[in-house]
Design an enzyme around this catalytic site. Structure first.
Site, short mmCIF file in Angstrom:
data_model
loop_
_atom_site.label_atom_id
_atom_site.label_comp_id
_atom_site.label_asym_id
_atom_site.label_seq_id
_atom_site.Cartn_x
_atom_site.Cartn_y
_atom_site.Cartn_z
N ASP A 107 -12.01 -10.27 -1.20
CA ASP A 107 -13.04 -10.74 -0.89
C ASP A 107 -14.37 -10.08 -0.99
O ASP A 107 -13.55 -8.63 -1.67
CB ASP A 107 -13.03 -10.43 0.54
CG ASP A 107 -12.55 -9.79 1.19
OD1 ASP A 107 -12.45 -8.67 0.67
OD2 ASP A 107 -11.88 -8.76 2.62
N GLU A 142 -5.81 -10.68 -1.86
CA GLU A 142 -6.18 -10.31 -0.97
C GLU A 142 -7.70 -10.33 -0.54
O GLU A 142 -8.58 -9.84 -0.58
CB GLU A 142 -6.17 -9.61 0.18
CG GLU A 142 -4.80 -9.48 0.70
CD GLU A 142 -4.35 -7.64 0.79
OE1 GLU A 142 -5.26 -6.83 2.01
OE2 GLU A 142 -3.09 -8.23 1.78
N GLU A 155 0.86 -0.89 0.12
CA GLU A 155 -0.10 0.86 -0.20
C GLU A 155 0.96 1.10 -0.18
O GLU A 155 0.30 2.12 0.91
CB GLU A 155 -0.90 -0.14 1.32
CG GLU A 155 -1.72 -1.33 1.33
CD GLU A 155 -3.31 -1.08 2.06
OE1 GLU A 155 -3.42 0.05 3.13
OE2 GLU A 155 -4.18 -1.89 2.41
N HIS A 176 -10.07 -6.13 -2.89
CA HIS A 176 -11.20 -5.99 -1.24
C HIS A 176 -12.00 -5.66 -2.30
O HIS A 176 -12.03 -4.26 -2.41
CB HIS A 176 -11.04 -5.64 -0.62
CG HIS A 176 -9.79 -5.89 -0.01
ND1 HIS A 176 -9.71 -6.71 1.02
CD2 HIS A 176 -8.30 -6.08 0.32
CE1 HIS A 176 -8.44 -7.58 1.48
NE2 HIS A 176 -7.64 -6.33 1.54
N ASN A 192 2.04 -4.42 -3.36
CA ASN A 192 0.98 -5.45 -3.23
C ASN A 192 0.20 -3.80 -2.87
O ASN A 192 0.67 -3.16 -2.40
CB ASN A 192 0.86 -6.49 -1.88
CG ASN A 192 -0.56 -6.91 -1.96
OD1 ASN A 192 -0.80 -7.21 -2.65
ND2 ASN A 192 -0.79 -6.92 -0.88
C1 XIL Z 1 -6.28 -6.87 7.70
C2 XIL Z 1 -6.78 -8.30 8.59
O1 XIL Z 1 -7.19 -8.60 7.58
C3 XIL Z 1 -7.05 -7.64 9.25
O2 XIL Z 1 -7.21 -8.74 10.88
C4 XIL Z 1 -6.71 -6.27 10.86
O3 XIL Z 1 -6.70 -6.30 12.11
C5 XIL Z 1 -6.37 -5.30 9.85
O4 XIL Z 1 -5.72 -5.95 8.31
N1 XIL Z 1 -5.09 -4.80 3.66
C6 XIL Z 1 -3.51 -5.68 3.58
C7 XIL Z 1 -4.15 -6.82 4.84
O5 XIL Z 1 -2.83 -5.96 3.22
O6 XIL Z 1 -3.01 -7.04 5.87
C8 XIL Z 1 -5.11 -6.57 5.81
O7 XIL Z 1 -5.78 -7.49 6.64
C9 XIL Z 1 -6.37 -5.20 5.00
C10 XIL Z 1 -5.76 -5.11 3.60
#
Ligand code: XIL
Length: 552
Positions: free
Chosen positions: A264, A262, A156, A233, A197
């Site tokens: 979802d 990641e 990020e 996401h 990422n």
């Molecule tokens: C999130 C986790 O899922 C949570 O449990 C934690 O509290 C915060 O981080 N981007 C990322 C991940 O790269 O590491 C994040 O994970 C979600 C967003």
């Protein structure tokens, strides 16, 4: 002896011929189908349920071939105080993965979040060495462990508009921390695949283009960036990102591996069958994009059960983003991922019923509301929503999509007759027949209207913003125009963050876009386009409306 040997040979031949001819059994776990595609299918795992719940462990072990620690490898877990390393949670994940013949993707070395305060308050020299030491210790801890194959080295680094995020890393070290982090990771493990990422980089947009330019420039400088991770996401209320496959491919063409890290796909709660079906199509489309791009190594889902997901804690009122429900039951999203990995062999080939004739109401110069009798779906995958088309003869453009039996079309041309129809779609992508046509004519615009029209299309959107591209400006008059002025309204709280191919000025929420020298001249019926990007409050799903065009 001879008899025994020939029997063995016959038995071996029989086994070969009796094996299924399809790549994998239809009911096989996700990882079996993924492997037959040369991809991994992964899940982020949390240490507490992994230690305490056998159902969680069983699904994690059976369905997935790759594992990411949801939190256990982050800086606040691995080096809470300077020089004090703790790998207990991280090792728990790696041991589980080794036992189940899975790979681990290390997440994450350098991030602005979940990093202890002691790091954030260091001066430049101390911060750079703390970063290099952290990378060297954490990557080094697993360098000889064959289970850990890749790392998110930086996470990020961009803000939502594609500018460098002004994190403590950037503010203290400048952009050089990124290259330094990759070099330190390579020094600690010469074999691990090293990734950058980020989120909202799945489709083609300003931020993914900034990422593309950064990766390209780092590689030209010999910085060891091997892989780009698209977090994924997504949210069904924001639409599917534009050109995901093309975006993956342009990164692949730079010579890097790509992966979805990641995934979802959340929804506004409460969950219902229609939202589940839409969500399933999003999962399917992400998997299909990865399958279509050779350099896409695989897909990791951010968890797997709605029982344990960061979404409800992070996005208020939203949830149900994963492929198993909170009782470990498979959702339509699971079936979609399964079937896409298995080769698109969906068992559902039955389209939904044809929707009723749409009725038009609330007709203005550039918008109209359509309502129709809902379709039903009996094929198993469930009703996913509706596509609305304009009848035009050979190719009928799609004017919009809705998950309910109603839509408000915006960006229509003033004083224009529209003939429109609706088709329903199900979770497997089957489309119903065309509804009967509805015909309506938009009203004559206000004083700003004619001799040109403007329509804006939202190309991609995310929680905090969106890109409108193209805004198509068309000369609807019978003589050439030299110069055009398009006005439109941004919803309250939205601010312009960039534009191209026109000069944009704002007065309150009203935006005025003026032609540039090279696109001012439009012959009758000719069109040109411009685009812009907007920031909006997270969670707001509104987009601009009321495009009018005047000349000059
Ligand atoms: C999130 C986790 O899922 C949570 O449990 C934690 O509290 C915060 O981080 N981007 C990322 C991940 O790269 O590491 C994040 O994970 C979600 C967003």
């Amino acid at each position: 002896m001879f008899l025994f040997r020939s029997l063995t040979a016959v038995a071996a031949l029989l086994i070969v011929f009796l094996l299924p001819t399809t790549p994998a059994d239809a009911s096989a776990p996700l990882r079996v189908h993924a492997a037959s595609r040369g991809k991994f299918i992964g899940a982020a795992l949390a240490t507490t349920p992994l230690a305490n719940e056998s159902q969680y462990r069983t699904i994690a072990a059976t369905e997935f071939s790759q594992v990411t620690a949801e939190n256990a490898m982050k800086w606040d877990s691995t080096e809470p105080s300077q020089g004090q390393f703790n790998f207990s949670g991280a090792d728990q994940i790696v041991t589980f993965a080794t036992q189940n013949n899975q790979q681990v993707h290390g997440h994450t070395l350098v991030w602005h979040s979940q990093t202890p305060g002691w790091v954030q308050s260091l001066g430049a020299t101390a911060m750079r060495s703390a970063m290099q030491n952290h990378i060297s210790q954490v990557v080094g801890h697993y360098a000889n462990n064959a289970t850990v194959t890749s790392w998110d080295v930086v996470n990020e680094v961009f803000d939502d508009n594609g500018n460098m995020r002004t994190s403590f890393w950037y503010n203290t070290l400048g952009q050089s921390y990124i290259a330094d982090a990759f070099r330190a990771a390579r020094a600690a493990d010469s074999n691990a695949r090293l990734c950058i990422n980020d989120y909202n980089v799945e489709g083609i947009n300003a931020k993914s283009t900034a990422m593309y330019n950064l990766v390209s420039s780092l590689r030209q400088q010999g910085v060891p960036v091997d892989c780009v991770g698209f977090q994924g996401h997504l949210a069904i209320q924001y639409g599917f990102p534009g050109q995901v496959q093309q975006n993956m491919q342009r990164f692949a063409d730079l010579g890097v591996q790509v992966r979805v890290t990641e995934l979802d796909i959340r929804m506004i709660m409460p969950r219902d069958a229609t939202k589940d079906a839409t969500q399933a199509t999003y999962y399917r489309d992400v998997v299909n994009a990865c399958i279509a791009v050779t350099a896409c190594a695989g897909i990791t889902i951010w968890g797997f059960t709605d029982k344990y997901s960061w979404v409800p804690d992070t996005f208020s009122g939203q949830g149900a983003a994963l492929i198993y429900d909170a009782s470990y039951q498979q959702k339509p999203a699971y079936t979609a991922v399964h079937d896409a990995l298995a080769g698109g062999t969906s068992t559902d080939t039955t389209p939904p019923t044809t929707p009723g004739t749409p009725a038009a109401s609330n007709i203005t110069a550039n918008s109209a509301t359509l309502t129709w009798t809902a379709s039903t779906d009996s094929g198993g995958s469930g009703l996913a929503g509706y596509n609305v088309y304009r009848e035009q003869g050979t190719t009928d453009p799609q004017l919009g999509q809705s998950s309910t039996a109603s839509i408000t079309l915006t960006g229509l041309s003033a004083a224009t007759q529209y003939q429109v129809y609706v088709r329903a779609r199900d979770g497997a992508g089957n489309l119903s027949g065309n509804s009967a046509l509805a015909t309506f004519t938009t009203t004559t615009g206000g004083s700003g209207g004619g001799p040109c029209t403007a329509t804006g299309t939202v190309q991609t959107q995310w929680a905090g913003g969106y890109v409108v591209q193209p805004v198509t400006v068309t000369n609807t008059g019978s003589s050439a125009i030299n110069g055009w002025t398009v006005t439109f309204t941004l919803p309250a709280g939205h601010t312009l963050s960039g534009s191209w191919n026109a000069t944009l000025t704002s007065s309150g929420q009203t935006i005025t876009a003026k032609s540039l020298g090279y696109n001012a001249n439009l012959a009758p019926a000719a069109s040109t386009t411009f685009g812009f990007q907007v920031s909006r409050p997270a969670g707001d799903t509104a987009t601009p409306s009321g495009y009018t065009c005047a000349s000059p």
